[in-house]
Design a protein around this motif. Sequence first.
Motif, mmCIF file in Angstrom:
data_model
loop_
_atom_site.group_PDB
_atom_site.id
_atom_site.type_symbol
_atom_site.label_atom_id
_atom_site.label_comp_id
_atom_site.label_asym_id
_atom_site.label_seq_id
_atom_site.Cartn_x
_atom_site.Cartn_y
_atom_site.Cartn_z
ATOM 1 N N GLY A 24 0.808 -1.215 0.000
ATOM 2 C CA GLY A 24 0.000 0.000 0.000
ATOM 3 C C GLY A 24 0.841 1.266 0.000
ATOM 4 N N ARG A 25 2.153 1.094 -0.029
ATOM 5 C CA ARG A 25 3.064 2.240 -0.004
ATOM 6 C C ARG A 25 2.984 3.037 -1.314
ATOM 7 N NH1 ARG A 25 8.884 2.546 0.024
ATOM 8 N NH2 ARG A 25 8.829 0.666 -1.255
ATOM 9 N N VAL A 26 3.027 4.380 -1.195
ATOM 10 C CA VAL A 26 3.079 5.236 -2.385
ATOM 11 C C VAL A 26 4.521 5.278 -2.875
ATOM 12 C CG1 VAL A 26 2.790 7.588 -3.277
ATOM 13 C CG2 VAL A 26 1.123 6.655 -1.650
ATOM 14 N N VAL A 27 4.751 4.819 -4.114
ATOM 15 C CA VAL A 27 6.120 4.780 -4.622
ATOM 16 C C VAL A 27 6.362 5.747 -5.778
ATOM 17 C CG1 VAL A 27 6.598 2.424 -3.846
ATOM 18 C CG2 VAL A 27 5.551 2.807 -6.095
ATOM 19 N N GLY A 28 5.273 6.277 -6.324
ATOM 20 C CA GLY A 28 5.445 7.179 -7.449
ATOM 21 C C GLY A 28 4.189 7.992 -7.702
ATOM 22 N N ALA A 29 4.269 8.858 -8.711
ATOM 23 C CA ALA A 29 3.103 9.631 -9.131
ATOM 24 C C ALA A 29 3.265 9.985 -10.600
ATOM 25 C CB ALA A 29 2.961 10.895 -8.289
ATOM 26 N N GLU A 30 2.140 10.046 -11.312
ATOM 27 C CA GLU A 30 2.178 10.442 -12.724
ATOM 28 C C GLU A 30 1.717 11.889 -12.855
ATOM 29 O OE1 GLU A 30 -0.291 8.113 -15.402
ATOM 30 O OE2 GLU A 30 0.410 9.239 -17.162
ATOM 31 N N ALA A 31 2.499 12.667 -13.597
ATOM 32 C CA ALA A 31 2.129 14.057 -13.879
ATOM 33 C C ALA A 31 1.142 14.070 -15.048
ATOM 34 C CB ALA A 31 3.375 14.862 -14.235
ATOM 35 N N LEU A 32 0.010 14.704 -14.858
ATOM 36 C CA LEU A 32 -1.016 14.783 -15.900
ATOM 37 C C LEU A 32 -1.362 16.243 -16.167
ATOM 38 C CD1 LEU A 32 -3.105 11.855 -14.403
ATOM 39 C CD2 LEU A 32 -2.029 11.805 -16.680
ATOM 40 N N ALA A 33 -1.358 16.605 -17.437
ATOM 41 C CA ALA A 33 -1.545 18.003 -17.821
ATOM 42 C C ALA A 33 -2.985 18.472 -17.612
ATOM 43 C CB ALA A 33 -1.138 18.183 -19.286
ATOM 44 N N ALA A 45 8.631 19.879 -9.295
ATOM 45 C CA ALA A 45 7.871 19.172 -8.259
ATOM 46 C C ALA A 45 8.759 18.135 -7.563
ATOM 47 C CB ALA A 45 6.654 18.487 -8.882
ATOM 48 N N GLN A 46 9.580 17.454 -8.349
ATOM 49 C CA GLN A 46 10.466 16.441 -7.762
ATOM 50 C C GLN A 46 11.450 17.085 -6.788
ATOM 51 O OE1 GLN A 46 10.615 13.633 -6.722
ATOM 52 N NE2 GLN A 46 11.338 12.225 -8.296
ATOM 53 N N ARG A 47 11.934 18.256 -7.145
ATOM 54 C CA ARG A 47 12.855 18.970 -6.264
ATOM 55 C C ARG A 47 12.171 19.296 -4.933
ATOM 56 N NH1 ARG A 47 17.320 22.897 -7.466
ATOM 57 N NH2 ARG A 47 17.534 24.098 -5.555
ATOM 58 N N THR A 48 10.916 19.731 -5.015
ATOM 59 C CA THR A 48 10.130 20.037 -3.806
ATOM 60 C C THR A 48 9.931 18.778 -2.960
ATOM 61 O OG1 THR A 48 8.960 21.786 -4.992
ATOM 62 C CG2 THR A 48 7.902 20.956 -2.992
ATOM 63 N N PHE A 72 10.545 13.149 0.608
ATOM 64 C CA PHE A 72 9.790 12.069 -0.040
ATOM 65 C C PHE A 72 10.556 11.527 -1.238
ATOM 66 C CE2 PHE A 72 6.506 14.932 1.787
ATOM 67 C CZ PHE A 72 6.075 14.077 2.785
ATOM 68 N N ARG A 73 10.609 10.204 -1.322
ATOM 69 C CA ARG A 73 11.320 9.569 -2.441
ATOM 70 C C ARG A 73 10.307 8.880 -3.348
ATOM 71 N NH1 ARG A 73 16.704 8.464 -1.591
ATOM 72 N NH2 ARG A 73 16.500 6.435 -2.564
ATOM 73 N N VAL A 88 17.821 17.396 -10.216
ATOM 74 C CA VAL A 88 17.007 16.192 -10.021
ATOM 75 C C VAL A 88 17.694 15.012 -10.715
ATOM 76 C CG1 VAL A 88 14.856 15.149 -10.844
ATOM 77 C CG2 VAL A 88 14.790 17.345 -9.658
ATOM 78 N N ASP A 89 17.692 13.867 -10.088
ATOM 79 C CA ASP A 89 18.293 12.662 -10.645
ATOM 80 C C ASP A 89 17.385 12.090 -11.746
ATOM 81 O OD1 ASP A 89 19.361 10.151 -11.168
ATOM 82 O OD2 ASP A 89 19.674 9.658 -9.047
ATOM 83 N N PRO A 90 17.897 11.943 -12.975
ATOM 84 C CA PRO A 90 17.063 11.394 -14.060
ATOM 85 C C PRO A 90 16.478 10.018 -13.711
ATOM 86 C CG PRO A 90 19.168 12.177 -14.927
ATOM 87 C CD PRO A 90 19.263 12.276 -13.428
ATOM 88 N N ARG A 91 17.127 9.283 -12.834
ATOM 89 C CA ARG A 91 16.597 7.960 -12.458
ATOM 90 C C ARG A 91 15.268 8.056 -11.708
ATOM 91 N NH1 ARG A 91 22.030 5.758 -9.799
ATOM 92 N NH2 ARG A 91 21.920 7.932 -9.139
ATOM 93 N N THR A 92 14.893 9.275 -11.284
ATOM 94 C CA THR A 92 13.625 9.462 -10.583
ATOM 95 C C THR A 92 12.551 10.095 -11.476
ATOM 96 O OG1 THR A 92 14.121 11.680 -9.731
ATOM 97 C CG2 THR A 92 14.911 9.802 -8.423
ATOM 98 N N ILE A 93 12.886 10.296 -12.752
ATOM 99 C CA ILE A 93 11.919 10.855 -13.708
ATOM 100 C C ILE A 93 11.655 9.800 -14.786
ATOM 101 C CG2 ILE A 93 11.434 12.698 -15.378
ATOM 102 C CD1 ILE A 93 11.580 13.828 -12.553
ATOM 103 N N GLU A 94 10.478 9.176 -14.714
ATOM 104 C CA GLU A 94 10.129 8.112 -15.649
ATOM 105 C C GLU A 94 9.413 8.704 -16.859
ATOM 106 O OE1 GLU A 94 8.865 3.908 -14.389
ATOM 107 O OE2 GLU A 94 7.022 5.078 -14.450
ATOM 108 N N LEU A 95 9.774 8.227 -18.040
ATOM 109 C CA LEU A 95 9.150 8.742 -19.258
ATOM 110 C C LEU A 95 8.190 7.706 -19.812
ATOM 111 C CD1 LEU A 95 12.380 10.328 -20.778
ATOM 112 C CD2 LEU A 95 10.632 11.454 -19.374
ATOM 113 N N GLU A 96 6.917 8.094 -19.934
ATOM 114 C CA GLU A 96 5.888 7.174 -20.437
ATOM 115 C C GLU A 96 5.681 7.382 -21.924
ATOM 116 O OE1 GLU A 96 2.184 7.215 -18.344
ATOM 117 O OE2 GLU A 96 3.125 6.896 -16.392
#
Length: 276
Positions: free
Chosen positions: A53-62, A101-104, A110-111, A141-149
């Motif tokens: 149930g842990r939150v591990v990520g989030a998707e940015a939606l325009a 947002a990732q920097r914040t 929060f990871r 920001v570390d690119p390894r934390t920015i996923e590209l869909e």
Amino acid sequence: RAGVLGGGLTLDYEPDLDAGVARRFRLSRDLYHALQRDEIGVVFQTQVELATGRVVGAEALARWTRPDGQVIPPGEFIAIAEANGLIVPLGLRILRQACAAQRTLVAAGFRLTLAVNVSPRQLARAEFAQEAAACCKAFAVDPRTIELEITESIAVEHHKSARGVLDRLKEMGFPLAIDDFGTGYSSLTLLQALHPAKLKIDRSFVTPLGDPGSDTSITEMMVRLGQRMKIQVLAEGVETQRQAVWLREQGCHLAQGFLFARPEPLDALVARLGSR
Ligand code: C2E
Ligand code: MG
Ligand code: MG
Ligand code: MG
């Protein structure tokens, strides 16, 4: 309505068709100003680990918020932006907002992996990889934390030109995710060639789960495939507990959907993460 052409000739036209065309024309024109006036922002929808149930990520939606407060969903303007080319500056703006947002989030302790949707037109440009890297660098920001869909059907269409860009992005550390998996064609070819970090099972394969008598063999196969290829599997559009239970029992790693959270502004996400 009818238009008078002169000489007593009138031309009838379909009001419905006309309204649709006119609306798209207006949106296309307004999008340019919207970009200049910074009216397009992002909301975030969390992704959870099904086992914990842990939150591990989030998707940015325009989201496009007009000066009168009206919010236009991406379904209405992304295709237009792709058609008129504005997706290139718009997509970069969205990536920048995700990096900010990732920097914040990192500063607040929060990871999370933040996912950003990338259009084929962006991937068709050789400069994109460098721009994405520069964007991360600008926000430390570390690119390894920015996923590209990327969407499979589209990625396949532009395979030749996009392939080099995708390989470079991978080398730079960006995780890749195949979005809406199962809805395009040649999805298996793409999976083989790209070996992404994640595949996102399209909502259409998730909705029927748990319904009595529904055929779940394809969804099962997608989960197995991810396991065998050591690719993380995320189920999109999870709305009910039954769907979540089914997926967890099958060994699906991650889920995203209204059952867990709706897309929300960054401050709401931060507040919710902090209260857990
Ligand atoms: P997507 O990338 O597959 O995003 C998931 C969509 O499903 C989002 O719609 C989200 O709000 C919706 N959703 C999430 N959970 C549920 C659920 O439980 N039930 C239902 N019914 N829907 C759910 P949204 O935000 O309207 O975005 C639609 C599509 O627009 C996205 O689909 C993506 O393809 C595109 N899009 C959104 N933002 C961007 C962007 O910044 N760039 C690009 N290129 N495309 C974007
Ligand atoms: Mg997506
Ligand atoms: Mg999707
Ligand atoms: Mg989808």
